[in-house]
Design an enzyme around this catalytic site. Structure first.
Site, short mmCIF file in Angstrom:
data_model
loop_
_atom_site.label_atom_id
_atom_site.label_comp_id
_atom_site.label_asym_id
_atom_site.label_seq_id
_atom_site.Cartn_x
_atom_site.Cartn_y
_atom_site.Cartn_z
N HIS A 15 1.58 5.36 -1.55
CA HIS A 15 1.35 6.33 -2.17
C HIS A 15 2.61 7.19 -2.89
CE1 HIS A 15 -2.89 6.74 -0.82
NE2 HIS A 15 -2.32 6.14 0.24
N LYS A 70 -9.02 -0.16 -5.94
CA LYS A 70 -9.16 0.28 -4.70
C LYS A 70 -10.49 1.10 -4.42
CE LYS A 70 -7.78 1.76 -0.64
NZ LYS A 70 -6.61 2.93 -0.38
N HIS A 99 -4.67 -0.78 5.73
CA HIS A 99 -4.25 0.08 7.01
C HIS A 99 -5.05 -0.29 8.12
CE1 HIS A 99 -7.05 2.84 5.23
NE2 HIS A 99 -5.95 3.41 4.23
N HIS A 143 0.92 -1.16 0.22
CA HIS A 143 0.04 -0.12 0.01
C HIS A 143 0.91 1.01 -0.22
CE1 HIS A 143 -4.02 1.93 1.30
NE2 HIS A 143 -2.98 3.13 1.47
N ASP A 156 1.40 2.56 3.53
CA ASP A 156 0.55 3.63 3.36
C ASP A 156 1.35 4.93 3.43
OD1 ASP A 156 -1.62 5.35 2.97
OD2 ASP A 156 -2.47 4.99 5.03
N HIS A 193 -10.45 1.10 1.61
CA HIS A 193 -10.19 2.28 2.91
C HIS A 193 -11.52 2.10 3.81
CE1 HIS A 193 -8.60 5.95 4.48
NE2 HIS A 193 -9.55 5.68 5.17
#
Length: 331
Positions: free
Chosen positions: A12, A92, A165, A10, A237, A131
């Site tokens: 970004h 996602k 997460h 995960h 994350d 999420h």
């Protein structure tokens, strides 16, 4: 300590200047990363997804790193998913407005409306990454989403669902109740609680979503990770934001952990578990869950070599800034 094919499930990487700054940190230490699609313009079509992947490859230069791409969840039809499945790792799902760049997310979890897309994903073996937060009181948002996870797991038993997460004991327990539920756990949620974020002076660089929870929640996460539990995977994350968007009113949510992940995990597992369970958490479990295989193995060695984490990288403050770490990635 030696790790084989570390995976960040995960991640970004943002875009443009921030992408060029942060991507090399992940590419140096990891074999692959699952790239989140919530750019300012979310990734919802194949053309933009491929273009973003090429920008990532350019940013990491010659590092041995595979971007595992994801699409932003919409009600996609069977034909589109069939054409797209070889280009993506997963899709996602974001509840609308729940985190950074998620305004175009799902506003209703009506199973009948989601069914065509989720049935197609089930048949094509495309995982669903979620999420999982509601719009309730902030400390209850993740725990209250458990009912939605139960609904998804029950109605789509062939769908591989990853609870992203996770931060609560509630979801740690739920993970064991449904065969098709899996989870990622971040580095920072193994270390911090809400006390660290706002217990004294507020630390904006520890503010993230889902927000860090109570000590008993952190303990439950640590128990799963340190035991090598087969249904959890590491997902950083890591979410960089420039200083001016963190140290301000309306602080952006995200912890930038990419530069320190493996050194800190090595220290945590040396003190609380063992190298074998770290290998499971950082790679082995994800490979089994998602049937990941790599033609070329990437080995990362960490050695005892104390160093101090910089106060910032470019215009981004990292997790553990100014702290001294015991392990360092061997060049």
């Amino acid at each position: 300590m030696t790790l084989k094919n570390p995976l960040d499930m995960h991640l970004h990487l943002r875009d443009e200047e921030v992408l060029n700054l942060v991507a090399p940190f992940s590419a140096k230490d990891f074999k692959a990363g699952v790239i989140m699609p919530n750019l300012i313009t979310p990734l919802t079509d194949l053309e933009n997804l491929k273009a973003y992947k090429q920008r990532i490859i350019k940013a990491i230069k010659n590092e041995d790193f595979i971007p595992l791409m994801t699409l932003f969840f919409q009600n996609y039809d069977d034909k589109f998913l069939e054409q797209t499945k070889d280009e993506i790792f997963a899709i996602k799902l974001y509840p609308a407005g729940i985190t950074t760049n998620s305004d175009n997310g799902i506003s209703s979890f009506d199973i009948e409306k989601l069914k065509p897309t989720l049935n197609a994903m089930s048949e094509l073996n495309i995982p669903l990454l979620v999420h999982g937060e509601t719009n309730d009181f902030v400390m209850d948002r993740e725990a209250n989403f458990a009912k939605i996870y139960e609904k998804l797991a029950t109605n789509f038993p062939k769908l591989k669902i990853v609870m992203e997460h996770i931060t609560t004991k509630t979801l740690c327990d739920l993970l064991k109740d449904y065969e098709n539920l899996y989870a990622t756990i971040t580095l920072h949620h193994l270390i911090i609680t809400l006390d660290d974020v706002i217990g004294g002076k507020m630390d904006p660089h520890l503010f993230c979503k889902p927000i860090a929870k109570r000590y008993e929640d952190k303990d439950a996460l640590c128990e799963l990770a340190f035991s090598g539990y087969e249904k959890v995977m590491f997902g950083s994350d890591s979410a960089p934001h420039p200083i001016h968007t963190k140290e301000c009113c309306g602080c952006a949510a995200g912890v930038f952990s990419a530069p320190v992940i493996l050194p800190v995990l090595a220290e945590l597992f040396e003190k609380n578990s063992n190298e074998e369970n770290l290998q499971k958490f950082i790679s082995g479990n994800a490979c089994k869950i998602h049937n990941l295989k790599f033609e070329k193995e990437k080995t990362i060695t960490l050695e005892k070599n104390t160093w101090q984490v910089p106060q910032k990288y470019g215009d981004v403050v990292p997790f553990m800034a100014d702290k001294f770490l015991e392990f360092k990635t061997k060049l």
